[in-house]
Design a protein around this motif. Structure first.
Motif, PDB file in Angstrom:
ATOM      1  N   ALA A 263       0.869  -1.181   0.000  1.00  0.00           N
ATOM      2  CA  ALA A 263       0.000   0.000   0.000  1.00  0.00           C
ATOM      3  C   ALA A 263       0.906   1.233   0.000  1.00  0.00           C
ATOM      4  O   ALA A 263       1.971   1.222  -0.633  1.00  0.00           O
ATOM      5  CB  ALA A 263      -0.916  -0.047   1.218  1.00  0.00           C
TER       6      ALA A 263
ATOM      7  N   HIS B 172      -2.039   6.884   1.204  1.00  0.00           N
ATOM      8  CA  HIS B 172      -3.487   6.686   1.422  1.00  0.00           C
ATOM      9  C   HIS B 172      -4.030   7.772   2.342  1.00  0.00           C
ATOM     10  O   HIS B 172      -5.220   8.034   2.366  1.00  0.00           O
ATOM     11  CB  HIS B 172      -3.766   5.292   2.005  1.00  0.00           C
TER      12      HIS B 172
ATOM     13  N   ASN C 161      -6.159  -0.657  -1.118  1.00  0.00           N
ATOM     14  CA  ASN C 161      -5.242  -1.754  -0.781  1.00  0.00           C
ATOM     15  C   ASN C 161      -5.354  -2.110   0.713  1.00  0.00           C
ATOM     16  O   ASN C 161      -5.380  -3.286   1.083  1.00  0.00           O
ATOM     17  CB  ASN C 161      -3.775  -1.374  -1.057  1.00  0.00           C
ATOM     18  N   ILE C 162      -5.439  -1.080   1.541  1.00  0.00           N
ATOM     19  CA  ILE C 162      -5.468  -1.320   2.997  1.00  0.00           C
ATOM     20  C   ILE C 162      -6.839  -1.854   3.431  1.00  0.00           C
ATOM     21  O   ILE C 162      -6.923  -2.865   4.139  1.00  0.00           O
ATOM     22  CB  ILE C 162      -5.102  -0.037   3.774  1.00  0.00           C
TER      23      ILE C 162
ATOM     24  N   THR D 181      -7.124  -5.401   2.447  1.00  0.00           N
ATOM     25  CA  THR D 181      -6.312  -6.320   3.263  1.00  0.00           C
ATOM     26  C   THR D 181      -6.961  -6.573   4.625  1.00  0.00           C
ATOM     27  O   THR D 181      -6.955  -7.705   5.126  1.00  0.00           O
ATOM     28  CB  THR D 181      -4.892  -5.755   3.464  1.00  0.00           C
TER      29      THR D 181
ATOM     30  N   CYS E 291      -0.371  -5.582   5.099  1.00  0.00           N
ATOM     31  CA  CYS E 291       0.005  -4.607   4.072  1.00  0.00           C
ATOM     32  C   CYS E 291       1.009  -3.614   4.636  1.00  0.00           C
ATOM     33  O   CYS E 291       1.220  -3.571   5.851  1.00  0.00           O
ATOM     34  CB  CYS E 291      -1.237  -3.897   3.524  1.00  0.00           C
TER      35      CYS E 291
ATOM     36  N   HIS F 112       3.610   0.193   3.889  1.00  0.00           N
ATOM     37  CA  HIS F 112       4.191   1.311   3.146  1.00  0.00           C
ATOM     38  C   HIS F 112       5.693   1.011   3.044  1.00  0.00           C
ATOM     39  O   HIS F 112       6.347   0.847   4.071  1.00  0.00           O
ATOM     40  CB  HIS F 112       3.959   2.614   3.907  1.00  0.00           C
TER      41      HIS F 112
ATOM     42  N   TYR G 294      -1.097  -3.216   9.208  1.00  0.00           N
ATOM     43  CA  TYR G 294      -0.505  -2.292   8.241  1.00  0.00           C
ATOM     44  C   TYR G 294       0.808  -1.796   8.853  1.00  0.00           C
ATOM     45  O   TYR G 294       0.838  -1.394  10.022  1.00  0.00           O
ATOM     46  CB  TYR G 294      -1.458  -1.116   7.989  1.00  0.00           C
TER      47      TYR G 294
ATOM     48  N   PRO H 242      -3.640   2.623  10.211  1.00  0.00           N
ATOM     49  CA  PRO H 242      -3.891   3.364   8.973  1.00  0.00           C
ATOM     50  C   PRO H 242      -5.027   4.367   9.170  1.00  0.00           C
ATOM     51  O   PRO H 242      -5.702   4.331  10.208  1.00  0.00           O
ATOM     52  CB  PRO H 242      -4.281   2.265   7.977  1.00  0.00           C
TER      53      PRO H 242
ATOM     54  N   THR I 298     -10.048   3.649   6.220  1.00  0.00           N
ATOM     55  CA  THR I 298      -9.676   2.286   5.771  1.00  0.00           C
ATOM     56  C   THR I 298     -10.121   1.236   6.798  1.00  0.00           C
ATOM     57  O   THR I 298     -10.232   0.058   6.463  1.00  0.00           O
ATOM     58  CB  THR I 298      -8.152   2.114   5.558  1.00  0.00           C
TER      59      THR I 298
END
Ligand SMILES: NC(=O)c1ccc[n+]([C@@H]2O[C@H](COP(=O)([O-])OP(=O)(O)OC[C@H]3O[C@@H](n4cnc5c(N)ncnc54)[C@H](OP(=O)(O)O)[C@@H]3O)[C@@H](O)[C@H]2O)c1
Length: 272
Positions: free
Chosen positions: A140, A144, A174-175, A178, A194, A196, A239, A248, A252
């Motif tokens: 990800a 975001h 993406n997040i 997941t 996920c 960064h 994440y 996140p 999300t």
């Protein structure tokens, strides 16, 4: 932290976007660590070069993720050829400065970054389950955080276009994907998380955010850690930013958004 129940050596790993940037550096790291690689990309010449360069028992699986039909064909070939798949790394990504559409007519950044990978994971989940313990890693981005939500209809069929906003929504997707996937895979033997990868000097960074960034190997190592070094319990449903589990953005984590995104993605990919 080192692993107690997991080693990447000897595992079969499908890596999307292996032909450039973070993915290319990650392919090299995974090769060094003894993984068997299913290298994905869209450029035949780059893929063949990488395969020759790594010189191992690896395979090349081309597919342009701009087309869901090509993603379907890719999964069929993988399932036909590969008896095992322990790790799926969803790394391929784009940043489009102008509004463009995928083959099926969806906003392209979101279609490649989220929708193609949604289909890939769902089609390969049985192979991953047969190979458990296994894992799914989704790349990800902290970008975001540059939006505060994903208005689904506007995201898929935009009436106006802001490239930064489109990229942020795709990475937020993406997040959210997941986190929903983690809930659905609870107890299955498939862990997912996920991350960064950092601000990394690649053509994607330069297209979207300007010059600079750390070397691709730094991004590769941040992706390798959840794929290769964390225990499943440390990975699942998390994440990671700068190698640390991080909360996140609030949108999300919204179960309603996660469910809505899942159901929309199922409809658009023909899974439902
Ligand atoms: N760089 C950063 O600072 C940064 C920060 C946060 C997150 N990320 C994420 O990291 C991931 C890797 O990006 P990167 O920075 O390494 O960018 P990159 O160097 O441009 O690499 C992207 C990879 O994705 C592949 N790809 C792009 N569009 C595709 C398509 N339609 N079909 C198949 N493959 C496609 C590219 O193939 P080609 O080789 O053919 O171009 C390449 O292998 C992305 O998910 C990105 O969002 C990057």
């Amino acid at each position: 932290m080192t692993t107690h129940d997991w080693s990447i050596a000897g595992k079969t790993v499908l890596l999307t976007g292996a032909t450039d940037g973070i993915g290319l550096a990650l392919a090299r790291e995974l090769h060094e660590r003894g993984a068997r690689l299913l290298l994905h990309g869209r450029d035949e010449a780059k893929g063949r070069r990488l395969l020759a360069d790594l010189d191992g028992d690896h395979a090349w699986y081309p597919a342009d993720l701009v087309s869901l039909a090509r993603v379907e064909a890719l999964t069929e070939t993988v399932m036909k050829n590969e008896p095992r798949l322990e790790v799926l790394i969803c790394n391929a990504g784009v940043y489009r400065t102008e509004l463009e559409y995928s083959t099926e007519g969806f906003e392209l950044t979101w279609a490649v970054n989220h929708l193609a990978h949604f289909l890939l994971v769902n089609r390969l989940v049985y192979l991953l389950a047969r190979s458990e313990p296994s894992r799914v890693i989704v790349t990800a981005s902290m970008a975001h955080r540059f939006t505060d939500g994903i208005p689904l209809e506007q995201t898929v069929h935009p009436t106006s276009y802001d490239a930064g906003e489109a990229y942020a929504r795709s990475k937020g997707s993406n997040i959210a994907f997941t986190l929903e996937l983690a809930r659905r895979l609870e107890g299955s033997g498939i862990a997912c998380g996920c991350l960064h990868p950092g601000v990394i000097s690649t053509k994607l960074l330069h297209a979207g955010f300007g010059p600079g960034g750390e070397p691709p190997r730094r991004g590769a190592l941040r992706t390798l850690r959840p794929a290769a070094d964390l225990d499943a319990a440390e990975l699942h449903g998390r994440y990671f930013e700068n190698d640390r589990p991080t909360e996140p953005a609030a949108y999300t984590r919204d179960p309603e958004l996660q469910r809505g995104l899942w159901e929309l993605s199922e409809r658009l990919t023909g899974l439902a």
